[in-house]
Design a protein around this motif. Structure first.
Motif, short mmCIF file in Angstrom:
data_model
loop_
_atom_site.label_atom_id
_atom_site.label_comp_id
_atom_site.label_asym_id
_atom_site.label_seq_id
_atom_site.Cartn_x
_atom_site.Cartn_y
_atom_site.Cartn_z
N TYR A 148 29.90 -32.80 46.99
CA TYR A 148 28.73 -32.61 47.84
C TYR A 148 28.71 -33.65 48.96
O TYR A 148 28.48 -33.32 50.13
N LEU A 149 28.96 -34.91 48.62
CA LEU A 149 28.95 -35.97 49.62
C LEU A 149 30.03 -35.76 50.69
O LEU A 149 29.84 -36.13 51.85
N ASN A 150 31.12 -35.19 50.29
CA ASN A 150 32.22 -34.97 51.23
C ASN A 150 31.87 -33.94 52.29
O ASN A 150 32.49 -33.91 53.36
N ARG A 151 30.88 -33.10 52.01
CA ARG A 151 30.44 -32.09 52.97
C ARG A 151 29.31 -32.59 53.87
O ARG A 151 29.01 -31.97 54.88
N THR A 185 24.18 -39.62 55.58
CA THR A 185 23.49 -38.98 54.46
C THR A 185 24.14 -39.38 53.15
O THR A 185 23.46 -39.69 52.16
N ALA A 186 25.47 -39.36 53.12
CA ALA A 186 26.20 -39.77 51.91
C ALA A 186 25.87 -41.21 51.55
O ALA A 186 25.69 -41.55 50.37
N ALA A 187 25.76 -42.07 52.56
CA ALA A 187 25.44 -43.47 52.30
C ALA A 187 24.06 -43.62 51.71
O ALA A 187 23.84 -44.42 50.77
N VAL A 188 23.10 -42.87 52.22
CA VAL A 188 21.73 -42.94 51.70
C VAL A 188 21.70 -42.48 50.24
O VAL A 188 21.07 -43.13 49.39
N ILE A 189 22.36 -41.37 49.94
CA ILE A 189 22.36 -40.85 48.57
C ILE A 189 22.99 -41.85 47.61
O ILE A 189 22.45 -42.13 46.54
N LEU A 190 24.13 -42.41 47.99
CA LEU A 190 24.80 -43.38 47.11
C LEU A 190 23.95 -44.62 46.90
O LEU A 190 23.98 -45.23 45.83
N SER A 191 23.18 -45.01 47.92
CA SER A 191 22.34 -46.20 47.79
C SER A 191 21.19 -45.99 46.82
O SER A 191 20.62 -46.95 46.31
N LYS A 192 20.84 -44.73 46.56
CA LYS A 192 19.74 -44.43 45.64
C LYS A 192 20.19 -44.23 44.20
O LYS A 192 19.38 -44.24 43.28
N LEU A 193 21.50 -44.02 44.01
CA LEU A 193 22.03 -43.76 42.67
C LEU A 193 22.27 -45.06 41.93
O LEU A 193 22.48 -46.11 42.54
N GLN A 219 35.54 -40.47 44.69
CA GLN A 219 35.97 -39.08 44.87
C GLN A 219 36.24 -38.75 46.33
O GLN A 219 36.83 -37.71 46.64
N LEU A 220 35.81 -39.62 47.27
CA LEU A 220 35.95 -39.34 48.70
C LEU A 220 37.33 -39.75 49.20
O LEU A 220 37.95 -40.67 48.66
N PRO A 221 37.82 -39.08 50.25
CA PRO A 221 39.07 -39.53 50.90
C PRO A 221 38.91 -40.97 51.39
O PRO A 221 37.80 -41.39 51.75
N LEU A 222 40.01 -41.69 51.45
CA LEU A 222 39.95 -43.13 51.72
C LEU A 222 39.26 -43.44 53.05
O LEU A 222 38.41 -44.34 53.13
N GLU A 223 39.61 -42.72 54.11
CA GLU A 223 39.02 -43.01 55.41
C GLU A 223 37.52 -42.77 55.41
O GLU A 223 36.73 -43.57 55.93
N LEU A 279 22.12 -28.72 45.53
CA LEU A 279 22.87 -29.33 44.43
C LEU A 279 22.16 -29.18 43.10
O LEU A 279 22.71 -28.61 42.16
N ILE A 280 20.93 -29.67 43.01
CA ILE A 280 20.21 -29.65 41.74
C ILE A 280 19.94 -28.23 41.28
O ILE A 280 20.06 -27.90 40.10
N ALA A 281 19.58 -27.34 42.21
CA ALA A 281 19.26 -25.97 41.85
C ALA A 281 20.44 -25.24 41.24
O ALA A 281 20.28 -24.30 40.45
N ASN A 282 21.67 -25.68 41.60
CA ASN A 282 22.87 -25.04 41.06
C ASN A 282 23.47 -25.81 39.89
O ASN A 282 24.55 -25.50 39.43
N SER A 283 22.75 -26.82 39.41
CA SER A 283 23.32 -27.70 38.38
C SER A 283 23.53 -27.01 37.05
O SER A 283 24.38 -27.42 36.26
#
Length: 350
Positions: A137-140, A145-153, A164-168, A199-203
């Motif tokens: 999900y973060l890769n898309r 946005t990915a940074a914000v989500i990771l900061s909340k986890l 799980q993300l590509p190195l760059e 994401l959550i709705a399809n969990s």
């Protein structure tokens, strides 16, 4: 009055009479102390089994000596004071409000309460999801946005998801996390709405798929006799689900499906005596397949090592075979080798 559920199996001996008070009797005494009106309202919150036990206890108590009452109330107070007491939930609060407030007023009160609860629930659910699902999900999403989500986890989940993300992209997301300031409330609301929707709705479906993968991995670790004993029953009781799991499995026997070049690549990645140990317990067909992938000199050395090993334990053979499977699966995941698909193996008839 809040209540604590007294363990029906607990007992306490009355110091003066020598009689032991059981859980239902102590609960019955508390109900009688509350009075008929409040006791009746409290009774409505119990299930049928508890109501039956307490009713039977109330009917058999007769005259209750004052020391008994004092003893039960003291125990109840001590139990609550030590934090083992009451249970609260949004559903209980809602039922209480609806018993004396108009529906519109109840809905207005709950609207303010549900918002923060639902927000916490979203991040709690996200924290229980597999890192591969979160990473995909973060890769898309946009890097910010990915940074914000990771900061909340939780940091442990965030670390596994980040990997799980590509190195760059990983570098970019980490840099944004380091530089991140306070996230505007409106931005956070949009992110949470997207998470809930996408994401959550399809969990549920994702969770089912993930569990199938986990079960396939678990079955891969079982020795053959245990797996066969399990699979016989599972094929009868849940053929569709078990069939799906079995398709995701990768066992030692599946190595027969590898071409000789890929099999040689697997063998080069093995260390120690894993290969000769594994082949000591393999079928003749499997041994021949492995030997065919080796040069003549390496083949002769492997046969000599197998012949000089002497008796080996079955669990050591199974552990070695499992290690080869793990190695092959890792090479497949890295796309160093490829397992033939069903289409690749389909038989052609002239």
């Amino acid at each position: 009055m809040p209540y604590t559920k007294i363990d029906p199996g607990s007992t306490k001996q009355d110091a003066r009479t020598g009689r032991k008070l059981h859980g239902p009797e102590k609960a019955a005494i508390l109900f009688l102390c509350l009075g008929e009106a409040r006791g009746s309202e409290l009774m409505k919150q119990l299930d049928d089994n508890d109501i039956q036990k307490i009713t039977r206890a109330v009917s058999g108590l007769g005259v209750i000596p004052a020391p008994w009452v004092e003893e039960v109330i003291t125990e109840f107070s001590e139990t609550v004071a030590t934090g083992a007491g009451v249970v609260g939930s949004l559903a209980i609060a809602e039922n209480m409000l609806r018993s004396f407030l108009p529906p519109d007023q109840v809905n207005s009160i709950l609207k303010d309460i549900r918002g923060p609860l639902q927000e916490r629930d979203l991040w709690t659910k996200l924290g229980t999801m597999h890192e591969a699902v979160i990473g995909e999900y973060l890769n898309r999403e946009h890097e910010q946005t990915a940074a914000v989500i990771l900061s909340k986890l939780p940091t442990e989940i965030a670390a596994r998801s980040l990997a799980q993300l590509p190195l760059e992209r990983m570098h970019t997301v980490v840099e944004r996390m380091i530089r991140m300031k306070a996230v505007p409330a409106e931005t956070m609301r949009h992110i949470e709405e997207s998470l809930q929707r996408d994401l959550i709705a399809n969990s549920t479906q994702q969770g089912s798929t993930e569990m199938q993968k986990r079960m396939a991995d678990l079955f891969n670790k079982l020795d053959r006799d245990t797996f066969e004993a399990l699979s016989h029953k599972l094929e009868q009781r849940m053929p569709e689900d078990f069939g799906t799991i079995r398709q995701k499995m990768f066992t030692f026997d599946d190595l027969l499906r590898l071409d000789l070049q890929s099999l040689a690549r697997v063998m080069r990645a093995l260390q120690g005596n894993v290969l000769p140990m594994a082949l000591r317990g393999a079928t003749t067909e499997m041994r021949d397949h492995f030997l065919a992938a080796l040069p003549i000199r390496s083949r002769d050395m492997l046969l000599d090592e197998m012949n000089t090993m002497g008796p080996v334990r079955g669990r050591e053979v199974r552990a070695a075979q499992s290690a080869i499977v793990d190695c092959a699966r890792a090479l497949v995941a890295q796309e160093v080798i490829r397992m033939p698909s069903a289409e690749d193996e389909e038989e052609f008839i002239d």
